[in-house]
Write an enzyme that holds these catalytic residues in place. Structure first.
Site, short mmCIF file in Angstrom:
data_model
loop_
_atom_site.label_atom_id
_atom_site.label_comp_id
_atom_site.label_asym_id
_atom_site.label_seq_id
_atom_site.Cartn_x
_atom_site.Cartn_y
_atom_site.Cartn_z
CB ILE A 190 -1.02 0.00 1.17
CG1 ILE A 190 -1.61 -1.39 1.32
CG2 ILE A 190 -1.78 1.28 1.13
CD1 ILE A 190 -2.60 -1.47 2.48
CG ASP B 63 10.13 -0.80 3.79
OD1 ASP B 63 10.53 -1.64 4.11
OD2 ASP B 63 8.89 -0.49 3.24
CG LEU C 48 14.22 -2.89 1.88
CD1 LEU C 48 15.57 -2.84 1.00
CD2 LEU C 48 13.13 -2.20 1.29
CB ILE D 79 9.90 2.89 12.38
CG1 ILE D 79 8.99 1.32 12.88
CG2 ILE D 79 9.29 3.29 11.10
CD1 ILE D 79 7.52 1.47 12.96
N GLY E 256 5.03 -1.62 9.51
CA GLY E 256 4.57 -2.93 10.46
C GLY E 256 4.44 -4.06 9.83
CG ASN F 262 8.45 -5.00 13.41
OD1 ASN F 262 9.14 -4.50 12.66
ND2 ASN F 262 9.01 -6.06 14.04
CB SER G 17 -6.70 -3.18 10.11
OG SER G 17 -7.34 -4.40 9.71
CE1 TYR H 110 -1.58 -6.04 11.12
CE2 TYR H 110 -3.72 -6.93 10.93
CZ TYR H 110 -2.79 -6.00 10.56
OH TYR H 110 -2.97 -4.93 9.77
CE LYS I 159 -1.89 -2.56 11.74
NZ LYS I 159 -0.99 -1.56 11.00
CG PHE J 125 -13.49 -2.33 5.09
CD1 PHE J 125 -13.24 -1.04 5.72
CD2 PHE J 125 -14.81 -3.27 5.83
CE1 PHE J 125 -14.00 -0.63 6.85
CE2 PHE J 125 -14.97 -2.67 6.95
CZ PHE J 125 -14.84 -1.40 7.51
CG ASN K 92 -4.32 -11.21 2.70
OD1 ASN K 92 -3.27 -10.88 2.73
ND2 ASN K 92 -5.25 -11.15 3.70
P1 NAD Z 1 3.62 -4.56 3.38
O1 NAD Z 1 4.11 -5.47 4.18
O2 NAD Z 1 3.54 -4.77 1.99
O3 NAD Z 1 4.06 -3.22 3.77
C1 NAD Z 1 4.71 -2.86 5.05
C2 NAD Z 1 6.25 -2.44 4.82
O4 NAD Z 1 6.64 -2.12 6.24
C3 NAD Z 1 7.17 -3.36 4.47
O5 NAD Z 1 7.52 -2.89 2.95
C4 NAD Z 1 7.95 -3.74 5.43
O6 NAD Z 1 9.30 -3.94 4.91
C5 NAD Z 1 8.11 -2.54 6.00
N1 NAD Z 1 8.19 -2.56 7.50
C6 NAD Z 1 7.72 -3.44 8.48
N2 NAD Z 1 8.27 -3.25 9.59
C7 NAD Z 1 9.13 -2.18 9.56
C8 NAD Z 1 9.88 -1.38 10.72
N3 NAD Z 1 10.02 -2.08 11.72
N4 NAD Z 1 10.73 -0.49 10.28
C9 NAD Z 1 10.54 -0.10 8.96
N5 NAD Z 1 9.91 -0.67 7.92
C10 NAD Z 1 9.33 -1.80 8.21
O7 NAD Z 1 2.10 -4.53 3.81
P2 NAD Z 1 0.98 -3.70 3.32
O8 NAD Z 1 -0.09 -4.26 2.69
O9 NAD Z 1 1.41 -2.42 2.30
O10 NAD Z 1 0.11 -2.81 4.64
C11 NAD Z 1 0.69 -1.56 4.99
C12 NAD Z 1 0.10 -1.09 6.23
O11 NAD Z 1 -1.36 -1.37 6.33
C13 NAD Z 1 0.39 -2.21 7.49
O12 NAD Z 1 0.60 -1.53 8.86
C14 NAD Z 1 -0.58 -2.87 7.47
O13 NAD Z 1 -1.05 -3.76 8.96
C15 NAD Z 1 -1.97 -2.03 7.39
N6 NAD Z 1 -3.17 -2.83 6.82
C16 NAD Z 1 -2.91 -3.78 5.68
C17 NAD Z 1 -4.05 -4.44 5.15
C18 NAD Z 1 -3.94 -5.32 3.93
O14 NAD Z 1 -4.75 -6.05 3.97
N7 NAD Z 1 -2.86 -5.42 3.11
C19 NAD Z 1 -5.35 -4.10 5.70
C20 NAD Z 1 -5.35 -3.23 7.10
C21 NAD Z 1 -4.18 -2.53 7.29
C1 WQD Z 2 -11.00 -12.90 2.75
C2 WQD Z 2 -12.13 -14.06 2.55
C3 WQD Z 2 -11.22 -15.96 4.01
C4 WQD Z 2 -7.74 -17.17 1.74
C5 WQD Z 2 -7.34 -10.02 6.39
C6 WQD Z 2 -6.95 -9.44 7.86
C7 WQD Z 2 -7.48 -8.16 7.97
C8 WQD Z 2 -6.88 -7.03 6.92
C9 WQD Z 2 -7.05 -8.08 5.51
C10 WQD Z 2 -4.64 -6.58 7.61
C11 WQD Z 2 -11.95 -14.78 4.08
C12 WQD Z 2 -11.35 -16.48 2.43
C13 WQD Z 2 -8.87 -16.57 1.98
C14 WQD Z 2 -7.85 -18.36 1.14
C15 WQD Z 2 -10.17 -18.30 1.60
N1 WQD Z 2 -5.46 -7.17 6.80
N2 WQD Z 2 -10.16 -17.09 1.91
N3 WQD Z 2 -9.02 -19.07 0.92
O1 WQD Z 2 -9.31 -12.22 6.51
O2 WQD Z 2 -10.85 -10.68 5.65
O3 WQD Z 2 -8.55 -9.85 6.31
O4 WQD Z 2 -6.73 -8.93 5.40
O5 WQD Z 2 -5.06 -5.54 8.36
O6 WQD Z 2 -6.88 -7.94 9.39
O7 WQD Z 2 -7.60 -10.57 8.72
O8 WQD Z 2 -8.72 -11.39 4.35
O9 WQD Z 2 -8.18 -12.01 2.12
O10 WQD Z 2 -7.35 -13.22 4.22
O11 WQD Z 2 -9.62 -13.40 3.17
O12 WQD Z 2 -11.37 -19.00 1.54
O13 WQD Z 2 -7.01 -19.06 0.80
O14 WQD Z 2 -11.42 -15.04 1.81
O15 WQD Z 2 -11.66 -17.11 4.59
O16 WQD Z 2 -13.35 -15.30 4.07
P1 WQD Z 2 -9.65 -11.33 5.70
P2 WQD Z 2 -8.54 -12.39 3.39
#
Ligand code: NAD
Ligand code: WQD
Length: 350
Positions: free
Chosen positions: A14, A33, A35, A61, A84, A101, A126, A151, A155, A180, A201
């Site tokens: 993201i 980052d 990495l 961080i 994170g 983290n 989240s 996790y 948050k 979401f 995911n």
């Molecule tokens: P990501 O793992 O791709 O990105 C996180 C980045 O943070 C990575 O590049 C990692 O190397 C870096 N990082 C981790 N710990 C670190 C530290 N201590 N110092 C410096 N860098 C560090 O994940 P993402 O999907 O891009 O998610 C970004 C943020 O959004 C996260 O905080 C995650 O919890 C939150 N989030 C993600 C989702 C999702 O489904 N992807 C949903 C809700 C919230």
């Molecule tokens: C979506 C749906 C699974 C994989 C997670 C974190 C949430 C947020 C986003 C960070 C669910 C189903 C999945 C598979 C499946 N992340 N599924 N087979 O669980 O809604 O959210 O990511 O903040 O905190 O919990 O996302 O993509 O894992 O799952 O059937 O191999 O797909 O059961 O119903 P989720 P997801």
């Protein structure tokens, strides 16, 4: 000196999309980052898309002297904080890594920010902080629940820490953005989500089955109280999400305090609907089988995103077809993500 937005975790999924959106809006960004879940290649691709060099520092961080050096060197006036760890399953096995983290890392960042009089902060929260809500769609004032994993609890702890900060010092201007289910990729297919190992995911799992890296998708549960028995989620395009951060920054800079915004589309799709839509959009069929429920999953979850629309002037513009098209373009043009496996890299070298 030019004002700079510090993006922690900006090499990640993201963060890289948000960095591009901010650069395209004319902002100067600095990416920090370590990495641990990303690589240099994403920064190279970002520079290609931005047609400019991007300031990038590899570091953590939790490294206070490093943060102090960056806050001294650059005129940072806002931080967008993605850094994170994010794997729900991994957090159950390694809770201390997640608290270190996500919680200690944020604590450290805020401490240095305050010392350098930087009070604008956008935090990646989240929908997991809602726990298992009784009513859909989920409004911001529904109240937080009990997240199902370390996790999720990390948050929620950070949200509470930031709320206390905002109460203690009126200069803090903080956005808690509750994402979401982020999916999709930049339309160029150059940057996207690159999970290491087996994806947790749904969308990355689907695309890896489609490309032939994985044999079949396991659908976790078909006995939920939903229309087709599979779980319903609010999937949102990562570029829409990135645009939400730009809007949040604009509002923070003029309206201090703590704000909470849901970033979702407001529409829920079931796992089976996702599989069918993926097949329709890409023409690739997906092998899948049903298995038992995955621990911690809730039946359904989708946002009421009207607060973000009202207060940020933001809404998700990209539909499910675009999410799938862009996820598939990214996966099919980068079958192994940013890092081809060693044997493939060796083959390319010859
Ligand atoms: P990501 O793992 O791709 O990105 C996180 C980045 O943070 C990575 O590049 C990692 O190397 C870096 N990082 C981790 N710990 C670190 C530290 N201590 N110092 C410096 N860098 C560090 O994940 P993402 O999907 O891009 O998610 C970004 C943020 O959004 C996260 O905080 C995650 O919890 C939150 N989030 C993600 C989702 C999702 O489904 N992807 C949903 C809700 C919230
Ligand atoms: C979506 C749906 C699974 C994989 C997670 C974190 C949430 C947020 C986003 C960070 C669910 C189903 C999945 C598979 C499946 N992340 N599924 N087979 O669980 O809604 O959210 O990511 O903040 O905190 O919990 O996302 O993509 O894992 O799952 O059937 O191999 O797909 O059961 O119903 P989720 P997801």
């Amino acid at each position: 000196m030019q004002k700079t937005t510090l993006i922690t975790g900006g090499a990640g999924y993201i963060g890289s999309h948000t960095a591009l959106t901010l650069i395209e809006a004319g902002q100067h960004v600095l990416i920090l980052d370590n990495l641990c879940n990303s690589c240099h290649e994403s920064i190279g691709r970002l520079e290609h898309l931005a047609h400019a060099r991007v300031d990038f520092v590899e570091g953590d961080i939790r490294d206070t002297p490093l943060l102090e050096r960056l806050f001294s060197q650059y005129d940072i006036d806002a931080v967008v904080h993605f850094a994170g760890l994010k794997s729900v399953a991994n957090s159950v096995c390694h809770p201390l890594d997640y608290y270190a983290n996500n919680v200690v890392g944020t604590f450290n960042l805020c401490e240095v920010m305050a010392r350098f009089n930087v009070f604008n902060l956008v935090f990646s929260s989240s929908a997991t902080v809602y726990g298992e809500p009784a009513h859909m769609p989920i409004f911001e004032d529904a109240g937080t629940g009990v997240p199902a994993s370390p996790y999720g609890r990390s948050k929620l702890m950070v949200e509470q820490l930031l709320a206390d900060l905002a109460r203690s010092e009126p200069r803090w201007s903080i956005a808690l953005l509750r994402y979401f289910n982020p999916v999709g990729a930049h339309e160029s297919g150059l940057i996207g989500e690159d999970p290491s190992g087996r994806p947790n995911n749904l969308l990355p799992f689907l695309t890896q089955v489609a490309i032939g890296r994985l044999p079949e998708l396991t659908v976790f549960g078909n006995d939920y109280p939903t229309a087709d028995g599979t779980c319903v989620r609010d999937y949102i395009h990562v570029v829409d999400l990135a645009e939400g951060h730009l809007k949040a920054l604009q509002v923070l800079r003029r309206d201090p305090g703590i704000h909470t915004w849901n970033l979702g589309t407001g529409i829920g799709y079931s796992v089976l609907q996702m599989i069918r839509s993926f097949e329709d959009v890409t023409g690739v069929s997906i092998a899948f089988r049903f298995a038992g429920r995955r621990a911690g999953d809730i039946a359904q979850c989708w946002a009421d995103a009207s607060k973000a629309r009202r207060e940020l002037g933001w809404y998700a513009r990209r539909n499910l077809e675009q999410m799938i098209q862009d996820s598939w373009r990214w996966q099919s043009s980068n079958p192994y993500g940013y890092r081809p496996p060693v044997e493939l890299s060796a083959a390319f070298a010859h």
